[in-house]
Design a protein around this motif. Structure first.
Motif, PDB file in Angstrom:
ATOM      1  N   VAL A  12       0.856  -1.182   0.000  1.00  0.00           N
ATOM      2  CA  VAL A  12       0.000   0.000   0.000  1.00  0.00           C
ATOM      3  C   VAL A  12       0.893   1.234   0.000  1.00  0.00           C
ATOM      4  N   ARG A  13       0.597   2.155  -0.895  1.00  0.00           N
ATOM      5  CA  ARG A  13       1.289   3.454  -0.972  1.00  0.00           C
ATOM      6  C   ARG A  13       0.238   4.535  -1.109  1.00  0.00           C
ATOM      7  N   ASP A  14       0.313   5.508  -0.229  1.00  0.00           N
ATOM      8  CA  ASP A  14      -0.584   6.667  -0.322  1.00  0.00           C
ATOM      9  C   ASP A  14      -2.044   6.272  -0.516  1.00  0.00           C
ATOM     10  N   TYR A  15      -2.510   5.342   0.291  1.00  0.00           N
ATOM     11  CA  TYR A  15      -3.907   4.896   0.285  1.00  0.00           C
ATOM     12  C   TYR A  15      -4.307   4.150  -0.987  1.00  0.00           C
ATOM     13  N   HIS A  16      -3.333   3.574  -1.671  1.00  0.00           N
ATOM     14  CA  HIS A  16      -3.587   2.748  -2.856  1.00  0.00           C
ATOM     15  C   HIS A  16      -2.928   1.393  -2.668  1.00  0.00           C
ATOM     16  N   ILE A  17      -3.661   0.323  -2.962  1.00  0.00           N
ATOM     17  CA  ILE A  17      -3.160  -1.039  -2.812  1.00  0.00           C
ATOM     18  C   ILE A  17      -2.828  -1.610  -4.184  1.00  0.00           C
ATOM     19  N   PHE A  18      -1.717  -2.325  -4.258  1.00  0.00           N
ATOM     20  CA  PHE A  18      -1.275  -2.927  -5.515  1.00  0.00           C
ATOM     21  C   PHE A  18      -1.944  -4.285  -5.690  1.00  0.00           C
ATOM     22  N   ASP A  65       6.520  -7.711   7.502  1.00  0.00           N
ATOM     23  CA  ASP A  65       6.005  -8.621   8.518  1.00  0.00           C
ATOM     24  C   ASP A  65       4.699  -9.235   8.053  1.00  0.00           C
ATOM     25  N   ARG A  66       4.329 -10.337   8.713  1.00  0.00           N
ATOM     26  CA  ARG A  66       3.045 -10.971   8.394  1.00  0.00           C
ATOM     27  C   ARG A  66       1.941 -10.189   9.071  1.00  0.00           C
ATOM     28  N   ILE A  67       0.860 -10.005   8.341  1.00  0.00           N
ATOM     29  CA  ILE A  67      -0.295  -9.311   8.912  1.00  0.00           C
ATOM     30  C   ILE A  67      -1.538 -10.159   8.703  1.00  0.00           C
ATOM     31  N   GLN A  95       7.071  -3.905   0.891  1.00  0.00           N
ATOM     32  CA  GLN A  95       7.409  -2.605   0.324  1.00  0.00           C
ATOM     33  C   GLN A  95       8.217  -2.805  -0.944  1.00  0.00           C
ATOM     34  N   LEU A  96       7.946  -1.965  -1.906  1.00  0.00           N
ATOM     35  CA  LEU A  96       8.769  -1.900  -3.108  1.00  0.00           C
ATOM     36  C   LEU A  96       9.892  -0.918  -2.808  1.00  0.00           C
ATOM     37  N   PRO A  97      10.990  -0.967  -3.537  1.00  0.00           N
ATOM     38  CA  PRO A  97      12.112  -0.065  -3.239  1.00  0.00           C
ATOM     39  C   PRO A  97      11.676   1.402  -3.244  1.00  0.00           C
ATOM     40  N   ILE A 144      -6.922  -5.421   4.804  1.00  0.00           N
ATOM     41  CA  ILE A 144      -5.679  -4.667   4.643  1.00  0.00           C
ATOM     42  C   ILE A 144      -5.972  -3.166   4.633  1.00  0.00           C
ATOM     43  N   ALA A 145      -7.018  -2.761   3.919  1.00  0.00           N
ATOM     44  CA  ALA A 145      -7.395  -1.351   3.875  1.00  0.00           C
ATOM     45  C   ALA A 145      -7.712  -0.827   5.278  1.00  0.00           C
ATOM     46  N   ASP A 146      -8.467  -1.590   6.053  1.00  0.00           N
ATOM     47  CA  ASP A 146      -8.774  -1.189   7.432  1.00  0.00           C
ATOM     48  C   ASP A 146      -7.503  -1.101   8.272  1.00  0.00           C
ATOM     49  N   TYR A 147      -6.647  -2.085   8.130  1.00  0.00           N
ATOM     50  CA  TYR A 147      -5.385  -2.123   8.860  1.00  0.00           C
ATOM     51  C   TYR A 147      -4.564  -0.874   8.528  1.00  0.00           C
ATOM     52  N   TYR A 148      -4.434  -0.551   7.251  1.00  0.00           N
ATOM     53  CA  TYR A 148      -3.651   0.600   6.796  1.00  0.00           C
ATOM     54  C   TYR A 148      -4.230   1.918   7.329  1.00  0.00           C
ATOM     55  N   ARG A 149      -5.546   2.066   7.232  1.00  0.00           N
ATOM     56  CA  ARG A 149      -6.192   3.300   7.705  1.00  0.00           C
ATOM     57  C   ARG A 149      -5.905   3.567   9.182  1.00  0.00           C
ATOM     58  N   ASN A 150      -5.739   2.490   9.952  1.00  0.00           N
ATOM     59  CA  ASN A 150      -5.581   2.615  11.397  1.00  0.00           C
ATOM     60  C   ASN A 150      -4.146   2.463  11.875  1.00  0.00           C
ATOM     61  N   ASP A 151      -3.189   2.427  10.967  1.00  0.00           N
ATOM     62  CA  ASP A 151      -1.785   2.235  11.334  1.00  0.00           C
ATOM     63  C   ASP A 151      -0.954   3.427  10.847  1.00  0.00           C
ATOM     64  N   ASP A 152      -0.772   4.403  11.721  1.00  0.00           N
ATOM     65  CA  ASP A 152      -0.019   5.617  11.351  1.00  0.00           C
ATOM     66  C   ASP A 152       1.412   5.308  10.930  1.00  0.00           C
ATOM     67  N   ILE A 153       2.012   4.314  11.564  1.00  0.00           N
ATOM     68  CA  ILE A 153       3.401   3.972  11.223  1.00  0.00           C
ATOM     69  C   ILE A 153       3.490   3.437   9.797  1.00  0.00           C
ATOM     70  N   TRP A 154       2.543   2.573   9.407  1.00  0.00           N
ATOM     71  CA  TRP A 154       2.543   2.058   8.037  1.00  0.00           C
ATOM     72  C   TRP A 154       2.352   3.203   7.043  1.00  0.00           C
ATOM     73  N   GLN A 155       1.446   4.109   7.357  1.00  0.00           N
ATOM     74  CA  GLN A 155       1.207   5.249   6.459  1.00  0.00           C
ATOM     75  C   GLN A 155       2.469   6.100   6.272  1.00  0.00           C
ATOM     76  N   MET A 156       3.207   6.306   7.363  1.00  0.00           N
ATOM     77  CA  MET A 156       4.430   7.117   7.268  1.00  0.00           C
ATOM     78  C   MET A 156       5.537   6.374   6.534  1.00  0.00           C
ATOM     79  N   ALA A 157       5.587   5.045   6.658  1.00  0.00           N
ATOM     80  CA  ALA A 157       6.644   4.249   6.037  1.00  0.00           C
ATOM     81  C   ALA A 157       6.506   4.205   4.527  1.00  0.00           C
ATOM     82  N   ASP A 158       5.301   4.332   4.034  1.00  0.00           N
ATOM     83  CA  ASP A 158       5.079   4.259   2.595  1.00  0.00           C
ATOM     84  C   ASP A 158       5.019   5.649   2.042  1.00  0.00           C
TER      85      ASP A 158
END
Length: 158
Positions: A12-18, A65-67, A95-97, A144-158
């Motif tokens: 997931v990058r910027d609220y978009h899932i591949f 990590d596994r989610i 994550q992609l490079p 995954i979308a719910d997880y991403y919306r609620n995980d500030d660290i994941w949002q910042m990492a991508d």
């Protein structure tokens, strides 16, 4: 009989899932899913995902990590047209490079047309912009979308 494990990538990058559309095997051709593959006898889940992305999308992949919980699949199609039962889908946050310049409007990275024939970056609030989905993958994409919306660290990492 040994349990078969299929590893799927949650990117997931910027609220978009591949996501990608399968072109083979025939039983799942035309269905959208989280890209991934069956874990081979001499590899772990991360290696299977890295192999699939290097082969299919010509790009490296980092498994973070596994989610989510394991998801039992009713069957998994083999190349010879048969179907295997007792299959577990495991999803890895990947994550992609960061240095990779990807045109997300074009669905980059593009598939090499072996297992997939199309790829897209979907807004996590519009997962039904493509279809049909493989059932388990569609359910997991919502999770995954719910997880991403609620995980500030994941949002910042991508």
């Amino acid at each position: 009989m040994t349990e078969l494990v299929v590893a799927g990538a949650a990117i997931v990058r910027d609220y978009h899932i591949f996501v990608a559309r399968r072109s083979r095997p025939q039983a799942v051709s035309g269905y959208w899913e989280l890209p991934g593959d069956q874990v081979g006898p001499d590899e772990d889940e991360q290696s299977a995902l890295q192999r699939e992305f290097t082969t299919e999308f010509s790009i490296s992949l980092r498994c973070v990590d596994r989610i989510l919980s394991d998801r039992k699949l009713q069957s998994w199609p083999t190349e010879d047209g048969e179907s295997t039962s007792d299959v577990t889908l495991r999803v890895w946050r990947c994550q992609l490079p960061s240095e990779a310049t990807l045109d997300t409007e074009l669905g980059e990275p593009r598939p090499n047309m072996y297992s997939y024939d199309e790829s897209r970056w979907l807004d996590i609030d519009d997962l039904d912009a493509v279809g049909p989905w493989r059932d388990a993958d569609r359910l997991m994409a919502d999770e995954i979308a719910d997880y991403y919306r609620n995980d500030d660290i994941w949002q910042m990492a991508d």
